[in-house]
Every structure is written in structure tokens, then in C-alpha cells.
Design a protein around this motif. Structure first.
Motif, PDB file in Angstrom:
ATOM      1  N   GLY A  25     -86.082 -91.955  10.518  1.00  0.00           N
ATOM      2  CA  GLY A  25     -87.010 -92.440  11.544  1.00  0.00           C
ATOM      3  C   GLY A  25     -87.554 -91.342  12.426  1.00  0.00           C
ATOM      4  O   GLY A  25     -87.626 -91.499  13.639  1.00  0.00           O
ATOM      5  N   PHE A  26     -87.928 -90.214  11.800  1.00  0.00           N
ATOM      6  CA  PHE A  26     -88.476 -89.068  12.533  1.00  0.00           C
ATOM      7  C   PHE A  26     -87.487 -88.553  13.570  1.00  0.00           C
ATOM      8  O   PHE A  26     -87.866 -88.086  14.630  1.00  0.00           O
ATOM      9  CB  PHE A  26     -89.833 -89.422  13.154  1.00  0.00           C
ATOM     10  N   GLY A  27     -86.209 -88.669  13.238  1.00  0.00           N
ATOM     11  CA  GLY A  27     -85.127 -88.181  14.100  1.00  0.00           C
ATOM     12  C   GLY A  27     -84.428 -89.258  14.903  1.00  0.00           C
ATOM     13  O   GLY A  27     -83.327 -89.032  15.412  1.00  0.00           O
ATOM     14  N   SER A  28     -85.022 -90.430  15.021  1.00  0.00           N
ATOM     15  CA  SER A  28     -84.412 -91.484  15.855  1.00  0.00           C
ATOM     16  C   SER A  28     -83.077 -91.964  15.290  1.00  0.00           C
ATOM     17  O   SER A  28     -82.193 -92.366  16.044  1.00  0.00           O
ATOM     18  CB  SER A  28     -85.366 -92.668  16.008  1.00  0.00           C
ATOM     19  N   GLY A  29     -82.904 -91.890  13.985  1.00  0.00           N
ATOM     20  CA  GLY A  29     -81.649 -92.302  13.371  1.00  0.00           C
ATOM     21  C   GLY A  29     -80.503 -91.343  13.645  1.00  0.00           C
ATOM     22  O   GLY A  29     -79.355 -91.641  13.337  1.00  0.00           O
ATOM     23  N   ALA A  30     -80.809 -90.200  14.242  1.00  0.00           N
ATOM     24  CA  ALA A  30     -79.765 -89.244  14.600  1.00  0.00           C
ATOM     25  C   ALA A  30     -79.054 -89.626  15.897  1.00  0.00           C
ATOM     26  O   ALA A  30     -78.037 -89.020  16.247  1.00  0.00           O
ATOM     27  CB  ALA A  30     -80.358 -87.839  14.738  1.00  0.00           C
ATOM     28  N   MET A  31     -79.566 -90.636  16.592  1.00  0.00           N
ATOM     29  CA  MET A  31     -78.908 -91.085  17.825  1.00  0.00           C
ATOM     30  C   MET A  31     -77.529 -91.629  17.458  1.00  0.00           C
ATOM     31  O   MET A  31     -77.396 -92.394  16.512  1.00  0.00           O
ATOM     32  CB  MET A  31     -79.742 -92.158  18.520  1.00  0.00           C
ATOM     33  N   ARG A  32     -76.522 -91.246  18.209  1.00  0.00           N
ATOM     34  CA  ARG A  32     -75.143 -91.653  17.889  1.00  0.00           C
ATOM     35  C   ARG A  32     -74.898 -93.127  18.176  1.00  0.00           C
ATOM     36  O   ARG A  32     -74.122 -93.773  17.494  1.00  0.00           O
ATOM     37  CB  ARG A  32     -74.155 -90.789  18.640  1.00  0.00           C
ATOM     38  N   LYS A  33     -75.524 -93.661  19.179  1.00  0.00           N
ATOM     39  CA  LYS A  33     -75.354 -95.067  19.543  1.00  0.00           C
ATOM     40  C   LYS A  33     -76.581 -95.852  19.090  1.00  0.00           C
ATOM     41  O   LYS A  33     -77.714 -95.486  19.406  1.00  0.00           O
ATOM     42  CB  LYS A  33     -75.184 -95.240  21.057  1.00  0.00           C
ATOM     43  N   ALA A  34     -76.360 -96.920  18.342  1.00  0.00           N
ATOM     44  CA  ALA A  34     -77.403 -97.870  17.923  1.00  0.00           C
ATOM     45  C   ALA A  34     -78.605 -97.213  17.244  1.00  0.00           C
ATOM     46  O   ALA A  34     -79.750 -97.439  17.647  1.00  0.00           O
ATOM     47  CB  ALA A  34     -77.843 -98.699  19.124  1.00  0.00           C
ATOM     48  N   PRO A  35     -78.390 -96.431  16.176  1.00  0.00           N
ATOM     49  CA  PRO A  35     -79.531 -95.795  15.510  1.00  0.00           C
ATOM     50  C   PRO A  35     -80.535 -96.806  14.967  1.00  0.00           C
ATOM     51  O   PRO A  35     -81.738 -96.543  14.958  1.00  0.00           O
ATOM     52  CB  PRO A  35     -78.896 -94.969  14.394  1.00  0.00           C
ATOM     53  N   GLY A  36     -80.071 -97.981  14.520  1.00  0.00           N
ATOM     54  CA  GLY A  36     -80.991 -98.997  14.024  1.00  0.00           C
ATOM     55  C   GLY A  36     -81.933 -99.497  15.102  1.00  0.00           C
ATOM     56  O   GLY A  36     -83.112 -99.754  14.840  1.00  0.00           O
ATOM     57  N   THR A  37     -81.421 -99.632  16.309  1.00  0.00           N
ATOM     58  CA  THR A  37     -82.257-100.064  17.429  1.00  0.00           C
ATOM     59  C   THR A  37     -83.276 -98.982  17.770  1.00  0.00           C
ATOM     60  O   THR A  37     -84.453 -99.280  17.999  1.00  0.00           O
ATOM     61  CB  THR A  37     -81.388-100.404  18.657  1.00  0.00           C
ATOM     62  N   TRP A  38     -82.845 -97.731  17.758  1.00  0.00           N
ATOM     63  CA  TRP A  38     -83.778 -96.630  18.037  1.00  0.00           C
ATOM     64  C   TRP A  38     -84.846 -96.536  16.943  1.00  0.00           C
ATOM     65  O   TRP A  38     -86.023 -96.318  17.234  1.00  0.00           O
ATOM     66  CB  TRP A  38     -83.032 -95.305  18.184  1.00  0.00           C
ATOM     67  N   GLY A  39     -84.437 -96.719  15.692  1.00  0.00           N
ATOM     68  CA  GLY A  39     -85.413 -96.709  14.601  1.00  0.00           C
ATOM     69  C   GLY A  39     -86.408 -97.848  14.725  1.00  0.00           C
ATOM     70  O   GLY A  39     -87.600 -97.674  14.467  1.00  0.00           O
ATOM     71  N   THR A  40     -85.920 -99.024  15.142  1.00  0.00           N
ATOM     72  CA  THR A  40     -86.811-100.168  15.346  1.00  0.00           C
ATOM     73  C   THR A  40     -87.820 -99.855  16.444  1.00  0.00           C
ATOM     74  O   THR A  40     -88.999-100.198  16.336  1.00  0.00           O
ATOM     75  CB  THR A  40     -85.998-101.429  15.695  1.00  0.00           C
ATOM     76  N   LEU A  41     -87.371 -99.200  17.507  1.00  0.00           N
ATOM     77  CA  LEU A  41     -88.289 -98.818  18.595  1.00  0.00           C
ATOM     78  C   LEU A  41     -89.357 -97.855  18.106  1.00  0.00           C
ATOM     79  O   LEU A  41     -90.522 -97.966  18.492  1.00  0.00           O
ATOM     80  CB  LEU A  41     -87.513 -98.219  19.774  1.00  0.00           C
ATOM     81  N   VAL A  42     -88.980 -96.913  17.235  1.00  0.00           N
ATOM     82  CA  VAL A  42     -89.976 -95.997  16.661  1.00  0.00           C
ATOM     83  C   VAL A  42     -90.990 -96.796  15.847  1.00  0.00           C
ATOM     84  O   VAL A  42     -92.198 -96.581  15.957  1.00  0.00           O
ATOM     85  CB  VAL A  42     -89.302 -94.898  15.813  1.00  0.00           C
ATOM     86  N   GLY A  43     -90.503 -97.728  15.032  1.00  0.00           N
ATOM     87  CA  GLY A  43     -91.415 -98.567  14.266  1.00  0.00           C
ATOM     88  C   GLY A  43     -92.342 -99.366  15.154  1.00  0.00           C
ATOM     89  O   GLY A  43     -93.525 -99.542  14.853  1.00  0.00           O
ATOM     90  N   LEU A  44     -91.813 -99.846  16.267  1.00  0.00           N
ATOM     91  CA  LEU A  44     -92.597-100.632  17.226  1.00  0.00           C
ATOM     92  C   LEU A  44     -93.764 -99.827  17.792  1.00  0.00           C
ATOM     93  O   LEU A  44     -94.834-100.378  18.053  1.00  0.00           O
ATOM     94  CB  LEU A  44     -91.674-101.109  18.347  1.00  0.00           C
ATOM     95  N   LEU A  45     -93.577 -98.522  17.939  1.00  0.00           N
ATOM     96  CA  LEU A  45     -94.651 -97.669  18.465  1.00  0.00           C
ATOM     97  C   LEU A  45     -95.896 -97.687  17.573  1.00  0.00           C
ATOM     98  O   LEU A  45     -97.009 -97.497  18.063  1.00  0.00           O
ATOM     99  CB  LEU A  45     -94.160 -96.227  18.620  1.00  0.00           C
ATOM    100  N   PHE A  46     -95.712 -97.914  16.273  1.00  0.00           N
ATOM    101  CA  PHE A  46     -96.829 -97.924  15.329  1.00  0.00           C
ATOM    102  C   PHE A  46     -97.578 -99.255  15.307  1.00  0.00           C
ATOM    103  O   PHE A  46     -98.702 -99.321  14.821  1.00  0.00           O
ATOM    104  CB  PHE A  46     -96.329 -97.620  13.913  1.00  0.00           C
ATOM    105  N   VAL A  47     -96.945-100.322  15.788  1.00  0.00           N
ATOM    106  CA  VAL A  47     -97.519-101.665  15.643  1.00  0.00           C
ATOM    107  C   VAL A  47     -98.899-101.810  16.290  1.00  0.00           C
ATOM    108  O   VAL A  47     -99.803-102.369  15.672  1.00  0.00           O
ATOM    109  CB  VAL A  47     -96.530-102.743  16.119  1.00  0.00           C
ATOM    110  N   PRO A  48     -99.127-101.322  17.522  1.00  0.00           N
ATOM    111  CA  PRO A  48    -100.483-101.465  18.070  1.00  0.00           C
ATOM    112  C   PRO A  48    -101.556-100.817  17.194  1.00  0.00           C
ATOM    113  O   PRO A  48    -102.670-101.329  17.096  1.00  0.00           O
ATOM    114  CB  PRO A  48    -100.389-100.790  19.443  1.00  0.00           C
ATOM    115  N   LEU A  49    -101.217 -99.725  16.533  1.00  0.00           N
ATOM    116  CA  LEU A  49    -102.168 -99.095  15.601  1.00  0.00           C
ATOM    117  C   LEU A  49    -102.352 -99.948  14.353  1.00  0.00           C
ATOM    118  O   LEU A  49    -103.479-100.123  13.877  1.00  0.00           O
ATOM    119  CB  LEU A  49    -101.693 -97.697  15.208  1.00  0.00           C
ATOM    120  N   LEU A  50    -101.256-100.491  13.831  1.00  0.00           N
ATOM    121  CA  LEU A  50    -101.352-101.346  12.652  1.00  0.00           C
ATOM    122  C   LEU A  50    -102.169-102.599  12.948  1.00  0.00           C
ATOM    123  O   LEU A  50    -102.889-103.088  12.081  1.00  0.00           O
ATOM    124  CB  LEU A  50     -99.956-101.730  12.159  1.00  0.00           C
ATOM    125  N   GLN A  51    -102.064-103.109  14.171  1.00  0.00           N
ATOM    126  CA  GLN A  51    -102.801-104.314  14.546  1.00  0.00           C
ATOM    127  C   GLN A  51    -104.305-104.071  14.637  1.00  0.00           C
ATOM    128  O   GLN A  51    -105.074-105.031  14.669  1.00  0.00           O
ATOM    129  CB  GLN A  51    -102.266-104.891  15.855  1.00  0.00           C
TER     130      GLN A  51
END
Length: 164
Positions: A25-51
Motif C-alpha cells: 500500500g505504498f508503505g502503509s502496510g509497514a505500519m506496525r499497528k492495524a496495517p489493514g486499516t492504514w491500507g484501507t485509508l490509502v485506498g480511500l484517498l483514491f476514491v474521489p478521483l475514481l468517482q
């Protein structure tokens, strides 16, 4: 390749290997706590562009992102010697994109989709839990999150129908 001693810790190679960097996730998965949540937040950043894309264009991105993810997650998992390393979050990125496809713009829908997706991804109700346990490789890494995204998409569209 030898198994890493700490599969919960992101290897230093994610900063050198472009495939690992993307899968993490462009480095977000390297977070030690809740990497899935951080990866989801990175994905969320792209949504306004996808919309901004036509619905079919957003759908095409979902298809291509999923197909790419089957390959990417499998490759990085093999390279690391760990099946579904917690830091591999490309699956969460595509999962949140699925959740928010065809949802009206607005921060409240983004927040609702984020919460629904994370809850389903963490709790893994049936059949997501079955897929998580029985399907392996890149397809297995991706598929449980794709199913969580589809389930969250359905629930979110129900909320849009009720309150939108």
C-alpha cells in the motif's frame, strides 16, 4: 527464500522493491499497528478521483485492480515466504474501492463505507471466513477482501436507498 523471523514486521525490501512497495500500500502496510486499516485509508484517498470517472471506467479499474492484485499479492507473498503477510494491503485498497463504487459523493458515505468494509474485513462472516481459510495464493489473499467489499457495497447501497 528463508522464512522471515518476524512475519508481522515489514521487511526493509518493501522500500527497494517496487512490487512490494505497491503490495504494501505504498508503505502503509509497514505500519506496525492495524496495517489493514492504514491500507484501507490509502485506498480511500483514491476514491474521489475514481468517482470522477464514468461508472464503467470505475468498474474497469476494479476489474484491473483485482486481476493485478491476484498476481501481485501472490508474487510478493512468495518473495517474502509468508502467505498473506499482514503488511500486504493491496487487497484492502481494492476492497474499499469496491465498497464505494456507485455511491454518491460525500464524506459521510466515504466514512460509512470505510466502517462497513473494515468491520466485514475484520469479522469475516461466512462465506468470507471460509474463503480466507480455504483459498490460497494471490487469489486467496485478494478474494476475502473482494467479498468483504461486495458485502459492504450492498449494505452501503441499502443505506443510500434508505437515507440518501
Amino acid at each position: 527464500m528463508a522464512k522471515p523471523e518476524r512475519p508481522d514486521v515489514a521487511p526493509a525490501s518493501i522500500w527497494r522493491d517496487p512490487w512490494q512497495f505497491i503490495a504494501f500500500g505504498f508503505g502503509s502496510g509497514a505500519m506496525r499497528k492495524a496495517p489493514g486499516t492504514w491500507g484501507t485509508l490509502v485506498g480511500l484517498l483514491f476514491v474521489p478521483l475514481l468517482q470522477l470517472l464514468p461508472h464503467w471506467g470505475y468498474g474497469l479499474i476494479l476489474l484491473l485492480g483485482s486481476l493485478f492484485g491476484f498476481w501481485l499479492c501472490g508474487k510478493v507473498s512468495r518473495d517474502l515466504g509468508v502467505h498473506d503477510h499482514g503488511g500486504i494491503v493491496w487487497d484492502e485498497i481494492v476492497g474499499i474501492w469496491i465498497t464505494l463504487w456507485l455511491v454518491p459523493p460525500g464524506w459521510h458515505w466515504l466514512l460509512a463505507g470505510f466502517v462497513l468494509f473494515r468491520v466485514l474485513d475484520i469479522l469475516k462472516p461466512w462465506p468470507i471466513s471460509w474463503v480466507d481459510r480455504h483459498v490460497h495464493g494471490g487469489v486467496g489473499i485478494m478474494l476475502d477482501d473482494l467479498l468483504a467489499g461486495i458485502a459492504a457495497w450492498g449494505l452501503l447501497h441499502g443505506l443510500v436507498w434508505l437515507f440518501g
